[in-house]
Design an enzyme around this catalytic site. Sequence first.
Site, mmCIF file in Angstrom:
data_model
loop_
_atom_site.group_PDB
_atom_site.id
_atom_site.type_symbol
_atom_site.label_atom_id
_atom_site.label_comp_id
_atom_site.label_asym_id
_atom_site.label_seq_id
_atom_site.Cartn_x
_atom_site.Cartn_y
_atom_site.Cartn_z
ATOM 1 N N ASP A 217 -2.803 -6.414 -8.944
ATOM 2 C CA ASP A 217 -2.645 -5.256 -8.062
ATOM 3 C C ASP A 217 -3.495 -5.465 -6.813
ATOM 4 O O ASP A 217 -4.513 -6.171 -6.850
ATOM 5 C CB ASP A 217 -3.068 -3.970 -8.778
ATOM 6 C CG ASP A 217 -2.735 -2.734 -7.952
ATOM 7 O OD1 ASP A 217 -1.545 -2.502 -7.686
ATOM 8 O OD2 ASP A 217 -3.671 -2.007 -7.557
ATOM 9 N N GLU B 162 -5.002 -3.376 -3.056
ATOM 10 C CA GLU B 162 -5.137 -2.226 -2.174
ATOM 11 C C GLU B 162 -5.105 -2.760 -0.748
ATOM 12 O O GLU B 162 -5.554 -3.895 -0.488
ATOM 13 C CB GLU B 162 -6.429 -1.454 -2.433
ATOM 14 C CG GLU B 162 -6.534 -0.838 -3.816
ATOM 15 C CD GLU B 162 -5.464 0.181 -4.122
ATOM 16 O OE1 GLU B 162 -4.912 0.776 -3.166
ATOM 17 O OE2 GLU B 162 -5.157 0.383 -5.312
ATOM 18 N N ASP C 165 -4.099 7.872 5.594
ATOM 19 C CA ASP C 165 -3.424 8.134 4.318
ATOM 20 C C ASP C 165 -3.829 7.110 3.260
ATOM 21 O O ASP C 165 -4.032 7.457 2.094
ATOM 22 C CB ASP C 165 -1.898 8.107 4.494
ATOM 23 C CG ASP C 165 -1.391 9.298 5.288
ATOM 24 O OD1 ASP C 165 -2.131 10.297 5.392
ATOM 25 O OD2 ASP C 165 -0.257 9.235 5.801
ATOM 26 N N HIS D 63 -7.355 4.988 -1.676
ATOM 27 C CA HIS D 63 -8.276 4.024 -2.301
ATOM 28 C C HIS D 63 -9.754 4.277 -2.018
ATOM 29 O O HIS D 63 -10.616 3.776 -2.746
ATOM 30 C CB HIS D 63 -7.916 2.583 -1.902
ATOM 31 C CG HIS D 63 -7.841 2.346 -0.416
ATOM 32 N ND1 HIS D 63 -8.916 2.476 0.427
ATOM 33 C CD2 HIS D 63 -6.799 1.939 0.365
ATOM 34 C CE1 HIS D 63 -8.556 2.168 1.664
ATOM 35 N NE2 HIS D 63 -7.278 1.844 1.662
ATOM 36 N N HIS E 239 -7.210 5.171 -6.491
ATOM 37 C CA HIS E 239 -6.582 3.895 -6.809
ATOM 38 C C HIS E 239 -7.612 2.781 -6.618
ATOM 39 O O HIS E 239 -8.347 2.748 -5.630
ATOM 40 C CB HIS E 239 -5.393 3.635 -5.869
ATOM 41 C CG HIS E 239 -4.204 4.477 -6.167
ATOM 42 N ND1 HIS E 239 -2.929 3.978 -6.211
ATOM 43 C CD2 HIS E 239 -4.086 5.794 -6.462
ATOM 44 C CE1 HIS E 239 -2.079 4.949 -6.507
ATOM 45 N NE2 HIS E 239 -2.773 6.064 -6.656
ATOM 46 N N ASP F 65 -6.296 -0.396 -11.806
ATOM 47 C CA ASP F 65 -4.840 -0.279 -11.902
ATOM 48 C C ASP F 65 -4.242 -1.479 -12.633
ATOM 49 O O ASP F 65 -3.278 -1.333 -13.399
ATOM 50 C CB ASP F 65 -4.229 -0.145 -10.509
ATOM 51 C CG ASP F 65 -4.487 1.229 -9.898
ATOM 52 O OD1 ASP F 65 -5.151 2.053 -10.560
ATOM 53 O OD2 ASP F 65 -4.022 1.483 -8.771
#
Length: 239
Positions: free
Chosen positions: A8, A10, A53, A58, A153, A158
């Site tokens: 994963d 970010e 956003d 995160h 997140h 994750d």
Amino acid sequence: MQRIIVLDTETTGLSPENGDRVIELGCVELVGRKLTGNNLHLYFNPERDSHEDALRIHGLTTEFLSDKPKFAQKAQDILAYLQGAQLVIHNAPFDMGFLDKELSLLGLPPLKTYVSDVTDSLAMAKDLFPGKRNSLDALCDRLGVDNSGRTLHGALLDAELLADVYIYMTRGQHALLGDDGLGGGFGAGDDARNRIDLRQFALPILQATPHELTAHAEALEAIDKASNGKTIWRNLGVG
């Protein structure tokens, strides 16, 4: 034995083509469907601010990332870690697009050239649970994976949650093949000297409850969908 890396990222935003960058990478290794602990977790200085956003999702501020290495400094370590593995990524085109852009900025080929395969767990979930929400949070709730610690997140968290979700989603097909990460399987311990004559025991017959029958039918349906209708019982016209 095949290495599976659940991955994963970010990012600073949604568009690598418009200059957004990877700011965190989380990788969890599975071998024989078991967590090995050989994970990879890195933060990167993207040399730009995150979109508002994205920052709300995160929480990784420009100040926090300012002293972290740039992606270029860790690229070879990342590729060495991922080399030859099967990747499992939720909404794989998004993460692959960002990682491929980072590699292209370094004059390197796309990530798929370094790995054996890429599995999109979102596409898998849509096949298993059509018409339902299949975000990571929704899958955790549906499959009983504890995500209570996920307030923001984070790539490693994750990836750890997705590893559990992936094991649950593929448990049925692997159990049928005797490869459920618990050892054994069909043919295991099949030496006649180790067999027990069960006729000496008075074995009770336990009837399945309506709830158990429904759960069994749902599990068979999920396995059938995951195999694109190639299950044995469908071919034999049973079930």
